[in-house]
Design an enzyme around this catalytic site. Sequence first.
Site, PDB file in Angstrom:
ATOM      1  N   GLU A   1       9.757  36.902 122.310  1.00  0.00           N
ATOM      2  CA  GLU A   1      10.978  37.658 121.992  1.00  0.00           C
ATOM      3  C   GLU A   1      11.822  36.835 121.037  1.00  0.00           C
ATOM      4  OE1 GLU A   1      13.520  39.288 125.052  1.00  0.00           O
ATOM      5  OE2 GLU A   1      11.792  39.804 126.297  1.00  0.00           O
TER       6      GLU A   1
HETATM    7  C1  BG6 Z   1      15.803  39.190 126.991  1.00  0.00           C
HETATM    8  C2  BG6 Z   1      15.139  40.230 127.813  1.00  0.00           C
HETATM    9  O1  BG6 Z   1      16.702  38.570 127.835  1.00  0.00           O
HETATM   10  O2  BG6 Z   1      16.654  39.533 125.946  1.00  0.00           O
HETATM   11  C3  BG6 Z   1      15.165  41.621 127.207  1.00  0.00           C
HETATM   12  O3  BG6 Z   1      13.832  39.884 128.171  1.00  0.00           O
HETATM   13  C4  BG6 Z   1      16.491  41.840 126.517  1.00  0.00           C
HETATM   14  O4  BG6 Z   1      14.901  42.534 128.238  1.00  0.00           O
HETATM   15  C5  BG6 Z   1      16.635  40.835 125.397  1.00  0.00           C
HETATM   16  O5  BG6 Z   1      16.673  43.139 126.043  1.00  0.00           O
HETATM   17  C6  BG6 Z   1      17.884  41.001 124.540  1.00  0.00           C
HETATM   18  O6  BG6 Z   1      19.018  41.053 125.345  1.00  0.00           O
HETATM   19  P1  BG6 Z   1      20.050  42.258 125.252  1.00  0.00           P
HETATM   20  O7  BG6 Z   1      20.961  42.041 126.346  1.00  0.00           O
HETATM   21  O8  BG6 Z   1      20.684  42.118 123.910  1.00  0.00           O
HETATM   22  O9  BG6 Z   1      19.252  43.508 125.372  1.00  0.00           O
END
Ligand code: BG6
Length: 494
Positions: free
Chosen positions: A390
């Site tokens: 991510e």
């Molecule tokens: C990570 C998670 O913490 O960050 C995701 O695994 C999440 O599920 C992503 O969507 C981004 O965070 P946010 O709060 O901006 O959606």
Amino acid sequence: MEDKNMSKKLPKGFLWGGATADFQYEGGFNESGRGLLSHDYETDGSKEHPRHHTMKMPDGSIIEPKSSFILADSVPTEAEPVFLDDEYYPSHNAVDFYHHYKEDIKLMAGMGFNIFRFSVCWSRIFPTGEEAEPNAAGLKFYDDVINEMAKYNMEPLITICHDEMPMNLALKYNGWTSRKVIDAYVKYAKTLFEHFGNRCKYWLTFNEINAVRGFGPTGVRNSEGQDRYQADHNMFVASAKAVKLGHKLIPGSQFGTMFAMSGAYPATCKPEDMFHYLQEKRENWYFIDIMGRGYYPEYAAELLQRHNVKELHMEPEDAQILKEGQLDYIAFSYYRSNTTKAGDDWFNVGGDSNPYLKETPWGWPVDPLGLRYTMNEVYDRIQKPIFIVENGMGAVDKADENDYVEDDYRIDYLKDHLSAMADAINIDHVPCLGYTMWAPIDLVSLSTGEMKKRYGFVYVDMDDKGHGTLKRTPKKSYNWMKHIIETNGSALDE
Ligand code: BG6
């Protein structure tokens, strides 16, 4: 720091893709026999108004939430979950991947993705978590998704559990504090291995296992202290059991767990700040060390004492299970960096703002070099390949009358982070399996429940309350990313 003479071209076979989570993306709440999920009770929210849970007590009263993500301590196991008419619950329909999967996979394939990370919704497979047999209709949905991906030579990276569990398990057992949940999880994982193992090599046992969300990863009512660390121990055992079983059932399979990683810096060079920084880092290393090396580190005693944990309940066989179920690779999310100083809370995510960095509209410092630093740091410590599963930028996109978005800020963010990643790989020789950007198609924000915090290469016509046509429209960044992928990173040099 950037070496202008070193190409950004990535090694052959590098995995390029995107990442999503079922309750933020999939919807299909009432379809294929899906059971109630812990996230189904989370309302929408914003930076100013945290999301919350609603629960009905046996006497008919509604429990007011303590804070976002954390289920009130007072919720009894016999609470009767109910949805309120005047609340909006984004997980129910999300952006409806459930009915748009063919279109979305085609869009992802159009960018050249060779991998797509998604999470299976646990309660779609075992609606209460305790059925003897899995729900065939739920399995069929993911069969259809994986088969559709295969048409484009896109392989799956499956997250077995992304911050969620069937509601029944959360309420009945106080989430992961109970070892009964280990058995439920292993049964669920085995079902996925038997069913999808012939088409899936890469797996993640949990998402962001180290993140602090009482009702998220651990499902416990009290997100600190004894319950939290007991829940974590049970998750370590569950993950290790799944890894061992997965290796047996799926030859050549590769297992990771996803850790939330931020770059972290001591706020000053004052020795007390530096020592606090060391301890703060251990809040994360604790998870990576145990799961990546297969045993509790020496410093665990001090850390647990600091969190008022008296003693963790461990079965005699647990040490051997952890040893045998070590991860094959270390996956992490990276969005930002933080600062920390003596006296800060241990979970003071963010710390004071860093004067050297700009921030996103949600106050997340933008720090590409921190990604290179984090990749090096994790590899130096565990010496196993890493996988960035991510990374991305939540921004307010302004769509024109054709729903087209000129998201140059997103291109800048990604260009800088991908360049830093390429330097870690090409200059520092950090082995990295791939990069899955969060999130290729706009979806619901985890922390705030908003739609307007958008990450995607593809705009989805939907607002914060779920209104809109759900039409998908590629943004400017879509073609930019396509070019990066088709040149395997070389275009980052342009
Ligand atoms: C990570 C998670 O913490 O960050 C995701 O695994 C999440 O599920 C992503 O969507 C981004 O965070 P946010 O709060 O901006 O959606």
